[in-house]
Design a protein around this motif. Structure first.
Motif, PDB file in Angstrom:
ATOM      1  N   THR A 160      12.958  -6.544  -8.049  1.00  0.00           N
ATOM      2  CA  THR A 160      13.920  -7.562  -7.616  1.00  0.00           C
ATOM      3  C   THR A 160      13.331  -8.960  -7.837  1.00  0.00           C
ATOM      4  N   GLU A 161      14.137  -9.957  -7.472  1.00  0.00           N
ATOM      5  CA  GLU A 161      13.685 -11.347  -7.522  1.00  0.00           C
ATOM      6  C   GLU A 161      12.350 -11.531  -6.812  1.00  0.00           C
ATOM      7  N   ALA A 162      12.142 -10.821  -5.721  1.00  0.00           N
ATOM      8  CA  ALA A 162      10.910 -10.983  -4.948  1.00  0.00           C
ATOM      9  C   ALA A 162       9.685 -10.618  -5.779  1.00  0.00           C
ATOM     10  N   ASP A 163       9.767  -9.551  -6.551  1.00  0.00           N
ATOM     11  CA  ASP A 163       8.635  -9.132  -7.374  1.00  0.00           C
ATOM     12  C   ASP A 163       8.345 -10.141  -8.479  1.00  0.00           C
ATOM     13  N   ILE A 164       9.394 -10.649  -9.083  1.00  0.00           N
ATOM     14  CA  ILE A 164       9.214 -11.613 -10.174  1.00  0.00           C
ATOM     15  C   ILE A 164       8.523 -12.872  -9.665  1.00  0.00           C
ATOM     16  N   ARG A 165       8.928 -13.334  -8.496  1.00  0.00           N
ATOM     17  CA  ARG A 165       8.370 -14.581  -7.964  1.00  0.00           C
ATOM     18  C   ARG A 165       6.922 -14.423  -7.530  1.00  0.00           C
ATOM     19  N   LEU A 166       6.559 -13.256  -7.027  1.00  0.00           N
ATOM     20  CA  LEU A 166       5.164 -13.039  -6.664  1.00  0.00           C
ATOM     21  C   LEU A 166       4.303 -12.815  -7.903  1.00  0.00           C
ATOM     22  N   PHE A 167       4.829 -12.091  -8.879  1.00  0.00           N
ATOM     23  CA  PHE A 167       4.042 -11.740 -10.060  1.00  0.00           C
ATOM     24  C   PHE A 167       3.478 -12.959 -10.770  1.00  0.00           C
ATOM     25  N   THR A 168       4.270 -14.005 -10.939  1.00  0.00           N
ATOM     26  CA  THR A 168       3.815 -15.131 -11.754  1.00  0.00           C
ATOM     27  C   THR A 168       2.653 -15.888 -11.110  1.00  0.00           C
ATOM     28  N   THR A 169       2.486 -15.745  -9.803  1.00  0.00           N
ATOM     29  CA  THR A 169       1.279 -16.275  -9.163  1.00  0.00           C
ATOM     30  C   THR A 169       0.124 -15.295  -9.301  1.00  0.00           C
ATOM     31  N   LEU A 170       0.387 -14.014  -9.082  1.00  0.00           N
ATOM     32  CA  LEU A 170      -0.689 -13.025  -9.164  1.00  0.00           C
ATOM     33  C   LEU A 170      -1.314 -12.968 -10.549  1.00  0.00           C
ATOM     34  N   VAL A 171      -0.495 -13.079 -11.602  1.00  0.00           N
ATOM     35  CA  VAL A 171      -1.033 -12.939 -12.951  1.00  0.00           C
ATOM     36  C   VAL A 171      -1.932 -14.124 -13.324  1.00  0.00           C
ATOM     37  N   ARG A 172      -1.817 -15.220 -12.608  1.00  0.00           N
ATOM     38  CA  ARG A 172      -2.653 -16.399 -12.846  1.00  0.00           C
ATOM     39  C   ARG A 172      -3.822 -16.486 -11.863  1.00  0.00           C
ATOM     40  N   HIS A 204      -2.662   2.143 -13.449  1.00  0.00           N
ATOM     41  CA  HIS A 204      -2.432   1.637 -12.096  1.00  0.00           C
ATOM     42  C   HIS A 204      -1.994   2.734 -11.118  1.00  0.00           C
ATOM     43  N   HIS A 205      -1.381   3.795 -11.629  1.00  0.00           N
ATOM     44  CA  HIS A 205      -0.979   4.959 -10.835  1.00  0.00           C
ATOM     45  C   HIS A 205       0.066   4.625  -9.760  1.00  0.00           C
ATOM     46  N   TRP A 207      -3.620  -5.516  -6.743  1.00  0.00           N
ATOM     47  CA  TRP A 207      -4.097  -5.480  -8.122  1.00  0.00           C
ATOM     48  C   TRP A 207      -3.385  -4.386  -8.907  1.00  0.00           C
ATOM     49  N   ALA A 208      -3.208  -3.217  -8.301  1.00  0.00           N
ATOM     50  CA  ALA A 208      -2.475  -2.142  -8.981  1.00  0.00           C
ATOM     51  C   ALA A 208      -1.008  -2.510  -9.161  1.00  0.00           C
ATOM     52  N   TYR A 209      -0.417  -3.114  -8.155  1.00  0.00           N
ATOM     53  CA  TYR A 209       0.981  -3.579  -8.215  1.00  0.00           C
ATOM     54  C   TYR A 209       1.167  -4.594  -9.348  1.00  0.00           C
ATOM     55  N   ALA A 210       0.248  -5.551  -9.441  1.00  0.00           N
ATOM     56  CA  ALA A 210       0.354  -6.574 -10.480  1.00  0.00           C
ATOM     57  C   ALA A 210       0.220  -5.951 -11.867  1.00  0.00           C
ATOM     58  N   ARG A 211      -0.677  -4.967 -12.026  1.00  0.00           N
ATOM     59  CA  ARG A 211      -0.826  -4.298 -13.317  1.00  0.00           C
ATOM     60  C   ARG A 211       0.418  -3.476 -13.642  1.00  0.00           C
ATOM     61  N   ASP A 212       0.997  -2.856 -12.646  1.00  0.00           N
ATOM     62  CA  ASP A 212       2.231  -2.094 -12.838  1.00  0.00           C
ATOM     63  C   ASP A 212       3.312  -2.997 -13.422  1.00  0.00           C
ATOM     64  N   LEU A 213       3.492  -4.165 -12.835  1.00  0.00           N
ATOM     65  CA  LEU A 213       4.495  -5.104 -13.343  1.00  0.00           C
ATOM     66  C   LEU A 213       4.105  -5.619 -14.730  1.00  0.00           C
ATOM     67  N   PHE A 214       2.842  -5.965 -14.912  1.00  0.00           N
ATOM     68  CA  PHE A 214       2.391  -6.488 -16.207  1.00  0.00           C
ATOM     69  C   PHE A 214       2.707  -5.514 -17.334  1.00  0.00           C
ATOM     70  N   THR A 244       0.821  -1.205   0.000  1.00  0.00           N
ATOM     71  CA  THR A 244       0.000   0.000   0.000  1.00  0.00           C
ATOM     72  C   THR A 244       0.856   1.256   0.000  1.00  0.00           C
ATOM     73  N   GLY A 245       2.003   1.201   0.650  1.00  0.00           N
ATOM     74  CA  GLY A 245       2.843   2.387   0.757  1.00  0.00           C
ATOM     75  C   GLY A 245       4.154   2.326   0.014  1.00  0.00           C
ATOM     76  N   GLN A 246       4.414   1.242  -0.715  1.00  0.00           N
ATOM     77  CA  GLN A 246       5.659   1.145  -1.476  1.00  0.00           C
ATOM     78  C   GLN A 246       5.394   0.454  -2.801  1.00  0.00           C
ATOM     79  N   ARG A 247       6.159   0.841  -3.830  1.00  0.00           N
ATOM     80  CA  ARG A 247       5.872   0.364  -5.178  1.00  0.00           C
ATOM     81  C   ARG A 247       6.299  -1.079  -5.385  1.00  0.00           C
ATOM     82  N   TYR A 248       7.443  -1.450  -4.803  1.00  0.00           N
ATOM     83  CA  TYR A 248       7.961  -2.808  -4.982  1.00  0.00           C
ATOM     84  C   TYR A 248       8.142  -3.480  -3.631  1.00  0.00           C
TER      85      TYR A 248
END
Length: 337
Positions: free
Chosen positions: A224-236, A310-311, A259-266, A213-217
């Motif tokens: 980082t690696e952490a975002d990549i590993r979470l993204f592939t679950t969120l996108v599914r 996503h803002h 949801w905004a975070y996942a769209r930002d990465l997408f 809620t208060g940070q982008r990544y």
């Protein structure tokens, strides 16, 4: 677990069977070398997806070629799903580089007596046809570090040393409760195991919602690696895990920050352009016949929602740090209509 097999015990993943590493110093006997290795993936698989994202972000598209298996096709004996077909660009139902129909052939080339399961991703040595590694967690780390000499100019630092302890700690709980948690929910053999898994999953998603809620990544102000590993679950998540795996306490779109975070990465190069929703839906609903015996494939949700604003940029942060985004992918996926 084989397709169509009913689960009788809680899901426990077997250790990776092939864990050699391709490194700059070739300490496992596998040197970093452009053109020598082929990465075998399936676009439906989240574990393979994360490795392909790192390959794209680091600009290793030409150094490590890509082979894509069919999302639903079974091998002749009905036991293997990681096979090559003309439908996914393999003439004669064989990979044009490795000359094999099923990924299992690379496993057996390396270890003829191998009788275990076959998984993607698989990194294959082209000259010998031997599988080098199916260790998806280590492959992403090594693509980001050991392959640095062949990475593109401006490639990001995905596993920065000052943040590694924090990244590792977060990756551990995200893997347990989210990445693997959706599978533990979907393949739960009884109500109690399902209740444990789905409760832990959404408790962790709630924590991640608060964190983001208060940070982008997830860690620091870059991807980082952490975002990549979470993204592939969120996108599914809404496409298959919410319905097919009964992870339905909430949808991803009901979490404002996630949801905004996942769209930002997408919408960041390397993420959405390696995501194929058709492969994801068809593979999960068709192959997991034990939990979807009719093999009817769900139609939604509409993937165009992933392209809405996503803002998240208002939180600061720079996706690639001091680096730059990768260029267009060599193997583009179908564009969203």
């Amino acid at each position: 677990m084989k397709a169509g097999e009913t689960p009788t015990r809680e899901l426990v993943r077997d250790p990776m069977a092939f864990t050699d590493r391709v490194t700059a110093d070739a300490r496992d006997g596998w040197p970093v070398e452009a053109g020598r290795y082929r990465l075998v993936i399936n676009r439906a698989c989240p574990w393979a997806h994360r490795v392909n994202i790192v390959r794209r972000l680091m600009g290793l598209d030409e150094a490590i070629s890509l082979a894509i298996t069919d999302p639903i096709q079974e091998d002749i004996d009905g036991d293997a799903h990681w096979v090559f077909t003309e439908k996914t660009g393999s003439p004669g139902d064989k990979d044009p580089v490795l000359g094999i129909h099923a990924l299992r052939e690379a496993y057996l080339a390396r270890r003829p007596d191998y009788t275990g399961g076959v998984s993607v991703p698989g990194l294959v040595d082209i000259p010998t046809g031997h599988l080098v590694s199916n260790d998806f967690a280590q492959l992403t780390i090594d693509f980001g570090i050991e392959w640095a000499a062949l990475a593109r100019p401006g490639s990001p630092v995905l596993y920065p040393e000052p943040l590694r302890d924090e990244i590792d700690a977060l990756n551990e709980v995200v893997y347990r409760d989210v990445n693997n948690g959706v599978y533990r929910s979907g393949f739960a053999p009884h109500q109690e195991s399902y209740d444990r898994a789905v409760t832990a999953l959404f408790a962790r998603l709630d924590e991640l919602e608060e964190r983001l809620t208060g940070q982008r990544y997830l860690v620091g102000d870059t991807i980082t690696e952490a975002d990549i590993r979470l993204f592939t679950t969120l996108v599914r998540f809404d496409a298959v895990y919410h319905g097919h795996f009964k992870c339905n306490i909430r949808k991803l779109i009901e979490y404002p920050a996630l949801w905004a975070y996942a769209r930002d990465l997408f919408q960041t190069p390397g993420f959405g352009d390696t995501t194929d929703f058709d492969h994801i839906r068809w593979h999960y609903y068709y192959v997991h016949s034990a939990i979807n015996p009719t093999r009817v494939v769900a139609a939604g949700p509409d993937p165009r929602a992933w392209l809405t604003p996503h803002h998240r940029e208002t939180l600061g942060g720079r996706p690639f740090g001091d680096g730059t985004p990768p260029g267009p992918p060599l193997e583009p996926v179908p564009a969203l209509d």
